[in-house]
Write a protein that holds these residues in place. Sequence first.
Motif, PDB file in Angstrom:
ATOM      1  N   LEU A  32       0.869  -1.179   0.000  1.00 15.77           N
ATOM      2  CA  LEU A  32       0.000   0.000   0.000  1.00 15.77           C
ATOM      3  C   LEU A  32       0.903   1.225   0.000  1.00 15.77           C
ATOM      4  O   LEU A  32       1.102   1.893   1.011  1.00 15.77           O
ATOM      5  CB  LEU A  32      -0.910  -0.020   1.228  1.00 15.77           C
ATOM      6  N   TRP A  33       1.465   1.508  -1.176  1.00 20.02           N
ATOM      7  CA  TRP A  33       2.546   2.485  -1.261  1.00 20.02           C
ATOM      8  C   TRP A  33       2.102   3.889  -0.881  1.00 20.02           C
ATOM      9  O   TRP A  33       2.848   4.619  -0.219  1.00 20.02           O
ATOM     10  CB  TRP A  33       3.155   2.466  -2.652  1.00 20.02           C
ATOM     11  N   SER A  34       0.929   4.298  -1.309  1.00 19.55           N
ATOM     12  CA  SER A  34       0.467   5.646  -0.972  1.00 19.55           C
ATOM     13  C   SER A  34       0.316   5.806   0.532  1.00 19.55           C
ATOM     14  O   SER A  34       0.718   6.830   1.106  1.00 19.55           O
ATOM     15  CB  SER A  34      -0.862   5.942  -1.672  1.00 19.55           C
ATOM     16  N   LEU A  35      -0.264   4.801   1.190  1.00 17.96           N
ATOM     17  CA  LEU A  35      -0.416   4.858   2.644  1.00 17.96           C
ATOM     18  C   LEU A  35       0.947   4.854   3.318  1.00 17.96           C
ATOM     19  O   LEU A  35       1.176   5.601   4.296  1.00 17.96           O
ATOM     20  CB  LEU A  35      -1.252   3.674   3.130  1.00 17.96           C
ATOM     21  N   MET A  36       1.877   4.057   2.805  1.00 16.09           N
ATOM     22  CA  MET A  36       3.229   4.032   3.364  1.00 16.09           C
ATOM     23  C   MET A  36       3.856   5.420   3.320  1.00 16.09           C
ATOM     24  O   MET A  36       4.418   5.908   4.314  1.00 16.09           O
ATOM     25  CB  MET A  36       4.102   3.042   2.589  1.00 16.09           C
ATOM     26  N   PHE A  37       3.739   6.092   2.159  1.00 22.23           N
ATOM     27  CA  PHE A  37       4.355   7.405   2.030  1.00 22.23           C
ATOM     28  C   PHE A  37       3.644   8.450   2.883  1.00 22.23           C
ATOM     29  O   PHE A  37       4.284   9.388   3.373  1.00 22.23           O
ATOM     30  CB  PHE A  37       4.391   7.835   0.566  1.00 22.23           C
ATOM     31  N   LEU A  38       2.345   8.301   3.079  1.00 19.46           N
ATOM     32  CA  LEU A  38       1.652   9.232   3.964  1.00 19.46           C
ATOM     33  C   LEU A  38       2.195   9.139   5.381  1.00 19.46           C
ATOM     34  O   LEU A  38       2.423  10.163   6.043  1.00 19.46           O
ATOM     35  CB  LEU A  38       0.143   8.952   3.945  1.00 19.46           C
ATOM     36  N   TRP A  39       2.432   7.912   5.855  1.00 18.20           N
ATOM     37  CA  TRP A  39       3.030   7.756   7.183  1.00 18.20           C
ATOM     38  C   TRP A  39       4.435   8.334   7.216  1.00 18.20           C
ATOM     39  O   TRP A  39       4.848   8.951   8.209  1.00 18.20           O
ATOM     40  CB  TRP A  39       3.050   6.284   7.598  1.00 18.20           C
ATOM     41  N   LEU A  40       5.197   8.140   6.136  1.00 17.99           N
ATOM     42  CA  LEU A  40       6.562   8.684   6.099  1.00 17.99           C
ATOM     43  C   LEU A  40       6.556  10.207   6.058  1.00 17.99           C
ATOM     44  O   LEU A  40       7.457  10.847   6.608  1.00 17.99           O
ATOM     45  CB  LEU A  40       7.322   8.122   4.893  1.00 17.99           C
ATOM     46  N   VAL A  41       5.557  10.798   5.408  1.00 17.06           N
ATOM     47  CA  VAL A  41       5.451  12.259   5.401  1.00 17.06           C
ATOM     48  C   VAL A  41       5.144  12.761   6.810  1.00 17.06           C
ATOM     49  O   VAL A  41       5.719  13.761   7.261  1.00 17.06           O
ATOM     50  CB  VAL A  41       4.371  12.728   4.401  1.00 17.06           C
ATOM     51  N   VAL A  42       4.255  12.069   7.519  1.00 20.26           N
ATOM     52  CA  VAL A  42       3.973  12.455   8.908  1.00 20.26           C
ATOM     53  C   VAL A  42       5.248  12.350   9.749  1.00 20.26           C
ATOM     54  O   VAL A  42       5.556  13.230  10.562  1.00 20.26           O
ATOM     55  CB  VAL A  42       2.856  11.579   9.502  1.00 20.26           C
TER      56      VAL A  42
END
Length: 231
Positions: A32-42
């Motif tokens: 779930l790459w988009s969700l992964m990157f959202l967590w990394l942005v946070v």
Amino acid sequence: MSLRYKALGVHLLTATGAVLSMLAMLAAVEELWSLMFLWLVVALVVDGVDGPLARRYAVKKNWPAYDGVLMDLIIDYLTYVFIPAFALFKSGLLTGWTGWIAIIVIVYGSVIYFADTRMKTADNSFAGFPGCWNMVVLVLFALKPSEWVTLAIVVALTAAMFSNIKFIHPVRTDRWRALSLPMALAWTWFAGWAAWVDFDPQSWAHWGLIVTSVYLLFAGAVQQLMPPRAA
């Protein structure tokens, strides 16, 4: 609240990065790459906030029992290096031996760089590329360049970690900070936007990522070529 407990609060804020890295890793395992990157942005936002707070509340003095620098490095390695390298390998952006080369040079080169006591310059910039693979891989997901271009970028930036090229810290590098800090904030906004729309190629976020990434990547080198005038 006393300064002592404010300093402890900063340490506890930094530690939330470990939870965010786990959430990002769980998303990555499920691809779930988009969700992964959202967590990394946070996690990137937390990392951007805790440093100024640590200096404001003098955490080394007011709560010395915890080593905030060590805590930050551990979390940075997870969120900046390890998880993005995993995503690059598993996503299919690099296949076969190119993927193996990428993850090996990223994780191996970065752990050596993170342990280098010479990584900071006199003006609080970075000496060499500071291993911000979370930012690099997110842009690669958004733009999806060819496999050979992707590999070339990875190898070039890994080599740049051990060069004398300067890379700015958008908060701590005084020179051009009035421009660098808004650029970093804009990059974070565009990154979150791109991930939120699942890296839709029609999104204007991609153009924002290109402009801000080019500035953050090359501003330090331009500063080296254009040293400030003597007072």
